[in-house]
Design a protein around this motif. Structure first.
Motif, PDB file in Angstrom:
ATOM      1  N   ILE A   5       0.868  -1.170   0.000  1.00  0.00           N
ATOM      2  CA  ILE A   5       0.000   0.000   0.000  1.00  0.00           C
ATOM      3  C   ILE A   5       0.908   1.225   0.000  1.00  0.00           C
ATOM      4  CG2 ILE A   5      -1.959   1.117   1.123  1.00  0.00           C
ATOM      5  CD1 ILE A   5      -2.347  -1.953   0.427  1.00  0.00           C
ATOM      6  N   ASP A   7       1.298   5.470  -0.086  1.00  0.00           N
ATOM      7  CA  ASP A   7       0.753   6.812   0.097  1.00  0.00           C
ATOM      8  C   ASP A   7       1.179   7.676  -1.091  1.00  0.00           C
ATOM      9  OD1 ASP A   7      -0.484   8.990   1.471  1.00  0.00           O
ATOM     10  OD2 ASP A   7       1.467   9.602   2.248  1.00  0.00           O
ATOM     11  N   LEU A 124      -7.866  -0.170   5.672  1.00  0.00           N
ATOM     12  CA  LEU A 124      -6.910  -1.183   5.218  1.00  0.00           C
ATOM     13  C   LEU A 124      -7.036  -2.477   6.022  1.00  0.00           C
ATOM     14  CD1 LEU A 124      -3.831   1.094   4.511  1.00  0.00           C
ATOM     15  CD2 LEU A 124      -5.234  -0.111   2.818  1.00  0.00           C
ATOM     16  N   TYR A 135       2.981  -1.107   4.235  1.00  0.00           N
ATOM     17  CA  TYR A 135       2.544   0.264   3.981  1.00  0.00           C
ATOM     18  C   TYR A 135       3.742   1.200   3.857  1.00  0.00           C
ATOM     19  CZ  TYR A 135       0.326   4.786   4.382  1.00  0.00           C
ATOM     20  OH  TYR A 135      -0.082   6.059   4.136  1.00  0.00           O
ATOM     21  N   ASP A 142       0.859   8.678   9.538  1.00  0.00           N
ATOM     22  CA  ASP A 142       0.890   7.306   9.027  1.00  0.00           C
ATOM     23  C   ASP A 142       1.168   6.276  10.128  1.00  0.00           C
ATOM     24  OD1 ASP A 142       0.410   7.888   6.288  1.00  0.00           O
ATOM     25  OD2 ASP A 142       2.482   8.558   6.078  1.00  0.00           O
ATOM     26  N   VAL A 145      -1.344   3.539  10.633  1.00  0.00           N
ATOM     27  CA  VAL A 145      -1.343   2.602   9.501  1.00  0.00           C
ATOM     28  C   VAL A 145      -0.155   1.652   9.634  1.00  0.00           C
ATOM     29  CG1 VAL A 145      -1.476   2.352   6.999  1.00  0.00           C
ATOM     30  CG2 VAL A 145      -2.380   4.432   8.083  1.00  0.00           C
ATOM     31  N   TRP A 146       1.010   2.195   9.942  1.00  0.00           N
ATOM     32  CA  TRP A 146       2.196   1.353  10.121  1.00  0.00           C
ATOM     33  C   TRP A 146       1.990   0.350  11.255  1.00  0.00           C
ATOM     34  CZ3 TRP A 146       5.317   6.367   9.595  1.00  0.00           C
ATOM     35  CH2 TRP A 146       5.748   6.549   8.270  1.00  0.00           C
ATOM     36  N   SER A 149       0.285  -2.556   9.959  1.00  0.00           N
ATOM     37  CA  SER A 149       0.894  -3.201   8.790  1.00  0.00           C
ATOM     38  C   SER A 149       1.916  -4.268   9.194  1.00  0.00           C
ATOM     39  CB  SER A 149       1.574  -2.152   7.906  1.00  0.00           C
ATOM     40  OG  SER A 149       2.739  -1.652   8.512  1.00  0.00           O
ATOM     41  N   SER A 152       6.535  -1.616   7.826  1.00  0.00           N
ATOM     42  CA  SER A 152       6.419  -0.160   7.749  1.00  0.00           C
ATOM     43  C   SER A 152       7.555   0.354   6.878  1.00  0.00           C
ATOM     44  CB  SER A 152       6.522   0.454   9.139  1.00  0.00           C
ATOM     45  OG  SER A 152       5.576  -0.125  10.006  1.00  0.00           O
TER      46      SER A 152
END
Length: 178
Positions: A5, A7, A124, A135, A142, A145-146, A149, A152
């Motif tokens: 994924i 950004d 996600l 990610y 972020d 999100v990390w 994931s 990272s």
């Protein structure tokens, strides 16, 4: 194979499309600056919708980050699915994806939803599951999100961000130049 994924702002490109579209709108219609607070009060997604309706970004002229592109190409050749997931407006995101021709799918903001930070992490995880995606991003926002994931991946990372993400399984592909 783990989906990658990616950004958009300051990761795939070395600029921010909210900034670029704001400047573009203000250069052509400076009086609209008085509407920005009202648009923003309806949500960041709504602000982005108003800007995208008034300014076309030439995606071919954006400053793409070559290190990021190289990493994406490597993962693509390994057979990984590549997804662009951005807080930028979906119109801009789809245009970038069409131009780059490396993405299998696009997830982006619209007038009702801003795909950023915790919102992005939640979407996600709902789609891929916790720890079932890698990610690539660049900013403190972020971190949620990390944390969800598998890997990272930090692009254009500041020293502060590198310190804040020491607890994560991470790969630093580029550092921000002072």
């Amino acid at each position: 194979m783990t989906p990658l994924i990616v950004d958009l702002d300051h990761t795939l490109i070395d600029t921010d499309l909210l900034y670029e579209s704001s400047i573009g709108v203000l250069k052509s219609q400076p009086w609209l600056v008085f509407l920005y607070p009202f648009w923003f009060m309806r949500g960041k997604g709504y602000l982005k919708e108003q800007l995208v309706q008034r300014f076309d970004i030439n995606v071919a002229n954006l400053p793409y980050n070559q290190t990021t592109l190289n990493y994406i190409k490597t993962r693509k050749t390994q057979g990984d699915k590549i997804i662009l997931a951005t807080a930028s407006h979906k119109s801009y995101a789809f245009a970038v994806a069409k131009h780059i021709k490396l993405f299998d799918d696009v997830m982006a903001s619209d007038k009702n939803f801003n795909l950023s930070s915790r919102n992005k992490a939640d979407k996600l995880v709902a789609r891929f599951g916790n720890k079932n995606f890698d990610y690539m991003g660049d900013h403190n926002r972020d971190i949620p999100v990390w944390e969800a994931s598998n890997l990272s991946i930090l692009a254009n990372a500041s020293e502060t961000l590198i310190k804040k993400t020491q607890h994560l399984n991470r790969l630093i592909i580029s550092k921000k130049t002072p």
